[in-house]
Structure formats: structure tokens, C-alpha cells
Design a protein around this motif. Structure first.
Motif, short mmCIF file in Angstrom:
data_model
loop_
_atom_site.label_atom_id
_atom_site.label_comp_id
_atom_site.label_asym_id
_atom_site.label_seq_id
_atom_site.Cartn_x
_atom_site.Cartn_y
_atom_site.Cartn_z
N ILE A 1 13.30 -33.28 40.73
CA ILE A 1 12.65 -34.71 40.57
C ILE A 1 11.31 -34.92 40.62
CG2 ILE A 1 12.43 -37.09 42.04
CD1 ILE A 1 15.57 -36.28 42.86
N ALA A 2 10.69 -33.98 41.57
CA ALA A 2 9.03 -34.18 41.77
C ALA A 2 8.56 -33.56 40.47
CB ALA A 2 8.60 -33.37 42.88
N GLY B 1 10.09 -33.20 37.58
CA GLY B 1 10.39 -34.22 36.32
C GLY B 1 9.27 -35.28 36.24
N ILE B 2 9.29 -35.91 37.26
CA ILE B 2 8.45 -37.14 37.49
C ILE B 2 6.82 -36.79 37.19
CG2 ILE B 2 7.56 -39.19 38.85
CD1 ILE B 2 10.46 -39.17 40.03
N GLY B 3 6.50 -35.74 37.91
CA GLY B 3 5.30 -35.38 37.69
C GLY B 3 4.69 -35.12 36.19
N VAL C 1 6.30 -36.17 33.23
CA VAL C 1 6.08 -37.09 32.43
C VAL C 1 4.84 -37.89 32.81
CG1 VAL C 1 7.07 -39.57 32.23
CG2 VAL C 1 8.71 -37.69 32.53
N LEU C 2 4.47 -38.40 33.94
CA LEU C 2 3.20 -38.94 34.28
C LEU C 2 2.01 -38.16 33.87
CD1 LEU C 2 3.79 -40.26 38.01
CD2 LEU C 2 3.86 -41.56 35.87
N GLU D 1 8.86 -37.17 48.19
CA GLU D 1 8.61 -36.99 46.60
C GLU D 1 7.44 -37.78 46.01
OE1 GLU D 1 10.48 -35.67 44.77
OE2 GLU D 1 12.41 -35.53 45.45
N VAL E 1 5.25 -34.93 43.92
CA VAL E 1 4.66 -35.75 42.57
C VAL E 1 3.11 -35.41 42.47
CG1 VAL E 1 4.60 -37.56 41.04
CG2 VAL E 1 6.68 -37.13 42.08
#
Length: 245
Positions: A58-59, A61-63, A65-66, A115, A119
Motif C-alpha cells: 500500500i505504501a 504503491g501510493i508513493g 503514483v504520487l 501509511e 508513503v
């Protein structure tokens, strides 16, 4: 009340669990008791491993994308590099436990707190590696694309991004391994991941739980790194071809 106080208030007294008829290894507190590890794999280590993987994915993946979106914007508009890069670098310098505690008053002792912090630690490396990969594409290669009548977006998708894959994945490797280690520290905030049995092992004179959880964290980092390397070879096979002098 700090996160340390919360953990201290809820943590049980350190004891060696009673598993009935113990083996000689368990009775003598051996360095690593295979029988105890296998007996507790499904109830202790497997759930913790899955939690560790979930928190990491999760971390990262989100990181990703950003950071990827920010790198693309900075690639097209250079003036955006300094603000995002400066913010990411600032967040990266904050010690994990300190950032966790700073977030607790606003988001509580929760997965969200963990999270957000995780991130934050992914942004700098992913941003810089992505932007560096895009900028390292030779200008001559871009001009060839322009000569072929490709639009700016087509040059990005067909030329720049494919050539930037090795640099992007190099940053992803570093970020993933670092995040796996940071998730262990998150056990001070939430009772999840391999950090949980590690902390319990540190509070007990029984060494097998600590050793097993630590070894699993190392194995997870090595497996994740190897997986990313394999993906990189599939996406950019030319990068593995040695250059002639």
C-alpha cells in the motif's frame, strides 16, 4: 499520551508462552527452535508476514503514483521540481518514530497514521529516480522521435519512459527494501506486521520468536528486491546487455 506510553500500557508482561510439552530446544531456550517455529507458523508468523506485505504494498504503491506524477510534471515544467523535491527531502529526514508520534494526535493510533508516514518516506527516492531517468534520455534520441513526427506525449510514452525504466526500478528497489524495514518500526504504533513478534521477542527471554521474525523480514526484503530485478529484466532487456568500449 505518546505512542510509547500507549504501547507500554497495553503490552503484556514478558513471558515464555506455555505450549504444553516443550521440546529440549524450547526448554533450553535454544537460538532457533524449528519445532516451535513450525508449530506457530500459521498462528503467529504467517499472519504477521501477510500484514507486513500489505502495509508495504500500500505504501509503495501510493508513493509511486504520487512521485511518478510529480516527476512527470517536473519533467515538463522544471519549476515544479524544487517545491516537491524539497518537501519530499524534508519528510525523508524525519526519524520514523518521530513522524509517527507527530501524526498520532491528528490520525490516532491507526493504520492510517502508519501509511501516511510510510508513503512520506517513499517520495524522495521515487521522485528523484524517475526524474533522473527521464532526463538521462539523450537529446539526439528525442530529436529522432520529433523527426519521425511523434508528438510530445508520444515521445514520452514510446521513448522516454521505456528508456527510464532501469532508473525508475532502481529507485523502486531501494524504496521497497527501505519500506519493509520501516514497517517493522511501525509495530510501536499498531500491532501488525513482523515488527509485532519482533517486539514481543525482545520483551521475552525466549529467542526463537525474535530470530524467526527478523529472518522473515530479511527474506521478504530479498524476495521483493529479486522480484523487482526480474520485472526490470523483462521490461528493459537491453539494459542487461554489456556496452562495448
Amino acid at each position: 499520551m505518546t505512542a510509547f506510553t500507549i504501547v507500554a500500557a497495553t503490552a503484556p508482561d514478558p513471558v515464555i508462552p506455555d505450549f504444553g510439552q516443550a521440546s529440549d530446544c524450547v526448554s533450553d531456550n535454544g537460538f532457533f527452535c524449528v519445532d516451535w517455529f513450525t508449530a506457530n507458523w500459521s498462528s503467529v508468523f504467517w499472519p504477521a508476514l501477510l500484514e507486513h506485505v500489505r502495509l508495504t504494498v500500500i505504501a509503495v504503491g501510493i508513493g509511486f503514483v504520487l512521485a511518478f506524477a510529480a516527476a512527470l510534471l517536473a519533467h515538463f515544467k522544471g519549476r515544479l521540481e524544487a517545491p516537491f523535491g524539497g518537501l519530499a527531502a524534508f519528510l525523508y529526514t524525519i526519524p520514523p518514530l518521530a513522524l509517527f508520534e507527530l501524526l498520532v494526535p491528528g490520525t490516532g493510533v491507526s493504520i492510517l497514521t502508519v501509511e501516511i508516514a510510510l508513503v512520506a518516506y517513499t517520495l524522495m527516492v521515487l521522485f528523484k529516480s524517475t526524474l533522473a531517468g527521464l532526463r538521462e534520455v539523450p537529446a539526439d534520441v528525442r530529436r529522432v522521435g520529433e523527426g519521425m513526427g511523434l508528438t510530445r506525449m508520444q515521445i514520452l510514452l514510446r521513448i522516454e519512459l521505456p528508456l527510464a525504466v532501469p532508473s525508475i526500478l532502481a529507485g523502486l528497489r531501494v524504496t521497497t527494501v527501505t519500506t519493509i524495514s520501516t514497517v517493522e518500526i511501525a509495530a510501536f504504533i499498531i500491532d501488525q506486521g513482523l515488527g509485532s513478534p519482533i517486539l514481543q521477542g525482545l520483551q521475552s527471554p525466549f529467542t526463537t520468536q525474535f530470530v524467526a521474525a527478523g529472518a522473515l523480514a530479511v527474506a521478504l526484503a530479498l524476495a521483493a528486491d529479486g522480484l523487482i530485478v526480474a520485472v526490470g529484466r523483462l521490461l528493459s532487456p537491453w539494459a542487461a546487455i554489456p556496452r562495448e568500449n
